[in-house]
Design a protein around this motif. Structure first.
Motif, PDB file in Angstrom:
ATOM      1  N   LYS A  53      69.723  36.773 100.558  1.00 45.14           N
ATOM      2  CA  LYS A  53      69.142  35.801  99.627  1.00 45.14           C
ATOM      3  C   LYS A  53      69.473  36.187  98.196  1.00 45.14           C
ATOM      4  N   LYS A  54      69.343  37.436  97.900  1.00 38.22           N
ATOM      5  CA  LYS A  54      69.663  37.916  96.564  1.00 38.22           C
ATOM      6  C   LYS A  54      71.134  37.696  96.258  1.00 38.22           C
ATOM      7  N   LYS A  55      71.951  37.890  97.283  1.00 38.68           N
ATOM      8  CA  LYS A  55      73.389  37.750  97.102  1.00 38.68           C
ATOM      9  C   LYS A  55      73.767  36.283  96.871  1.00 38.68           C
ATOM     10  N   ASN A  56      73.113  35.328  97.604  1.00 40.32           N
ATOM     11  CA  ASN A  56      73.422  33.911  97.490  1.00 40.32           C
ATOM     12  C   ASN A  56      72.928  33.308  96.171  1.00 40.32           C
ATOM     13  N   LYS A  57      71.939  33.879  95.589  1.00 42.14           N
ATOM     14  CA  LYS A  57      71.411  33.364  94.329  1.00 42.14           C
ATOM     15  C   LYS A  57      72.449  33.519  93.221  1.00 42.14           C
ATOM     16  N   LYS A  58      72.679  32.391  92.438  1.00 39.89           N
ATOM     17  CA  LYS A  58      73.709  32.411  91.401  1.00 39.89           C
ATOM     18  C   LYS A  58      73.294  33.285  90.233  1.00 39.89           C
ATOM     19  N   ASP A  59      74.317  33.911  89.695  1.00 37.68           N
ATOM     20  CA  ASP A  59      74.097  34.726  88.517  1.00 37.68           C
ATOM     21  C   ASP A  59      73.874  33.801  87.309  1.00 37.68           C
ATOM     22  N   PRO A  60      72.949  34.126  86.416  1.00 35.82           N
ATOM     23  CA  PRO A  60      72.705  33.279  85.230  1.00 35.82           C
ATOM     24  C   PRO A  60      73.968  33.041  84.406  1.00 35.82           C
ATOM     25  N   LYS A  61      74.834  34.042  84.366  1.00 31.50           N
ATOM     26  CA  LYS A  61      76.085  33.890  83.615  1.00 31.50           C
ATOM     27  C   LYS A  61      76.971  32.823  84.244  1.00 31.50           C
ATOM     28  N   ASP A  62      77.048  32.835  85.592  1.00 30.08           N
ATOM     29  CA  ASP A  62      77.855  31.836  86.296  1.00 30.08           C
ATOM     30  C   ASP A  62      77.300  30.428  86.060  1.00 30.08           C
ATOM     31  N   GLU A  63      75.971  30.302  86.081  1.00 35.86           N
ATOM     32  CA  GLU A  63      75.340  29.003  85.821  1.00 35.86           C
ATOM     33  C   GLU A  63      75.660  28.513  84.414  1.00 35.86           C
ATOM     34  N   LYS A  64      75.620  29.432  83.458  1.00 34.51           N
ATOM     35  CA  LYS A  64      75.927  29.081  82.069  1.00 34.51           C
ATOM     36  C   LYS A  64      77.383  28.639  81.931  1.00 34.51           C
ATOM     37  N   ILE A  65      78.284  29.341  82.612  1.00 33.08           N
ATOM     38  CA  ILE A  65      79.716  28.991  82.572  1.00 33.08           C
ATOM     39  C   ILE A  65      79.935  27.602  83.164  1.00 33.08           C
ATOM     40  N   GLU A  66      79.291  27.325  84.307  1.00 33.36           N
ATOM     41  CA  GLU A  66      79.424  26.020  84.946  1.00 33.36           C
ATOM     42  C   GLU A  66      78.885  24.909  84.042  1.00 33.36           C
ATOM     43  N   ASP A  67      77.758  25.179  83.392  1.00 35.19           N
ATOM     44  CA  ASP A  67      77.157  24.196  82.492  1.00 35.19           C
ATOM     45  C   ASP A  67      78.080  23.894  81.313  1.00 35.19           C
ATOM     46  N   LEU A  68      78.645  24.945  80.705  1.00 37.22           N
ATOM     47  CA  LEU A  68      79.552  24.767  79.566  1.00 37.22           C
ATOM     48  C   LEU A  68      80.840  24.070  79.989  1.00 37.22           C
ATOM     49  N   THR A  69      81.325  24.416  81.180  1.00 39.84           N
ATOM     50  CA  THR A  69      82.540  23.771  81.692  1.00 39.84           C
ATOM     51  C   THR A  69      82.310  22.280  81.902  1.00 39.84           C
ATOM     52  N   ASP A  70      81.139  21.933  82.449  1.00 40.41           N
ATOM     53  CA  ASP A  70      80.803  20.524  82.677  1.00 40.41           C
ATOM     54  C   ASP A  70      80.711  19.768  81.350  1.00 40.41           C
ATOM     55  N   LYS A  71      80.071  20.393  80.353  1.00 44.75           N
ATOM     56  CA  LYS A  71      79.948  19.755  79.034  1.00 44.75           C
ATOM     57  C   LYS A  71      81.326  19.543  78.401  1.00 44.75           C
ATOM     58  N   LEU A  72      82.181  20.557  78.529  1.00 39.94           N
ATOM     59  CA  LEU A  72      83.526  20.462  77.953  1.00 39.94           C
ATOM     60  C   LEU A  72      84.332  19.350  78.624  1.00 39.94           C
ATOM     61  N   THR A  73      84.224  19.262  79.949  1.00 38.45           N
ATOM     62  CA  THR A  73      84.935  18.213  80.690  1.00 38.45           C
ATOM     63  C   THR A  73      84.471  16.828  80.245  1.00 38.45           C
ATOM     64  N   ARG A  74      83.150  16.661  80.094  1.00 36.75           N
ATOM     65  CA  ARG A  74      82.609  15.371  79.649  1.00 36.75           C
ATOM     66  C   ARG A  74      83.090  15.016  78.237  1.00 36.75           C
ATOM     67  N   GLN A  75      83.083  16.016  77.343  1.00 35.18           N
ATOM     68  CA  GLN A  75      83.516  15.766  75.968  1.00 35.18           C
ATOM     69  C   GLN A  75      84.995  15.399  75.910  1.00 35.18           C
ATOM     70  N   MET A  76      85.807  16.053  76.741  1.00 36.10           N
ATOM     71  CA  MET A  76      87.235  15.726  76.779  1.00 36.10           C
ATOM     72  C   MET A  76      87.456  14.296  77.276  1.00 36.10           C
ATOM     73  N   ALA A  77      86.672  13.891  78.290  1.00 33.84           N
ATOM     74  CA  ALA A  77      86.778  12.523  78.812  1.00 33.84           C
ATOM     75  C   ALA A  77      86.350  11.506  77.747  1.00 33.84           C
ATOM     76  N   GLU A  78      85.259  11.816  77.026  1.00 32.67           N
ATOM     77  CA  GLU A  78      84.782  10.927  75.962  1.00 32.67           C
ATOM     78  C   GLU A  78      85.816  10.817  74.839  1.00 32.67           C
ATOM     79  N   PHE A  79      86.426  11.955  74.501  1.00 29.92           N
ATOM     80  CA  PHE A  79      87.439  11.947  73.438  1.00 29.92           C
ATOM     81  C   PHE A  79      88.653  11.129  73.854  1.00 29.92           C
TER      82      PHE A  79
END
Length: 203
Positions: A53-79
């Motif tokens: 269970k501990k192993k399957n739980k996402k690392d906060p850093k990975d979650e932050k990277i995924e969130d920033l990647t998603d925001k960047l992808t959306r901004q690129m599409a909007e641009f």
């Protein structure tokens, strides 16, 4: 000697009784050892589950990277959408501006043509008339290169998208709904009408 032998026999009897008692206890509770082992296995399984269970739980850093990647992808599409929309608007603005200039030039062309119609055949070779004719042809060639073309009207079937009927006449020699006379030439810029042809329609 007899006394020592009696004591020895007594010790052996006590030891025999103790072993028998242990055997009885084991017989009475045969599941005790297996239960202990089962509990130990359960504990080990719990530890393994908690580990995974501990192993399957996402690392906060990975979650932050995924969130920033998603925001960047959306901004690129909007641009990209903004860029395409801006290009389309620029193209439309350019076309509107070009049509506005062409509309202002068309009366000049009309005046050239009216002037040539009033010139006699004898004066066609006059240097001034010849010079004006060359200027007129150069102007028409420039407009043609810019995407301006004349609308065909005379002898064509009436089309409200390109022709503006101001007169109607019955003519047996002409076909039905055919343009028999053109009062004012119409022009198109690329695929849009700048000015409709002013015409007379038969039948």
């Amino acid at each position: 000697m007899v006394k020592e032998a009696v004591e020895e026999a007594k010790k052996q009897a006590e030891e025999t009784n103790a072993e028998a008692a242990d055997e009885d206890v084991t017989k009475e509770n045969p599941e005790t050892d297996s239960e202990a082992e089962t509990e130990q296995e359960a504990e080990e399984k719990k530890e393994k589950k908690s580990f995974f269970k501990k192993k399957n739980k996402k690392d906060p850093k990975d979650e932050k990277i995924e969130d920033l990647t998603d925001k960047l992808t959306r901004q690129m599409a909007e641009f990209d959408n903004y860029r395409k929309r801006t290009e389309k608007e620029k193209s439309a603005m350019y076309e509107i501006g070009a049509k506005d200039i062409i509309e202002k030039i068309l009366p000049v062309i009309d005046n050239f043509e009216r002037g040539f119609q009033s010139v006699d055949e004898e004066k066609r070779k006059d240097p001034f008339v010849d010079g004006m004719d060359k200027v007129y042809k150069q102007l028409m060639k420039t407009l043609e290169d810019a995407g301006v073309k004349q609308i065909e009207a005379l002898g064509q079937e009436f089309n409200p998208d390109f022709h503006n009927a101001v007169m109607h006449v019955e003519d047996e020699e002409a076909g039905e709904n055919i343009v028999v006379e053109e009062f004012q030439k119409g022009y198109m810029y690329r695929e849009s009408v700048v000015r409709h042809s002013m015409v007379k329609v038969a039948n």
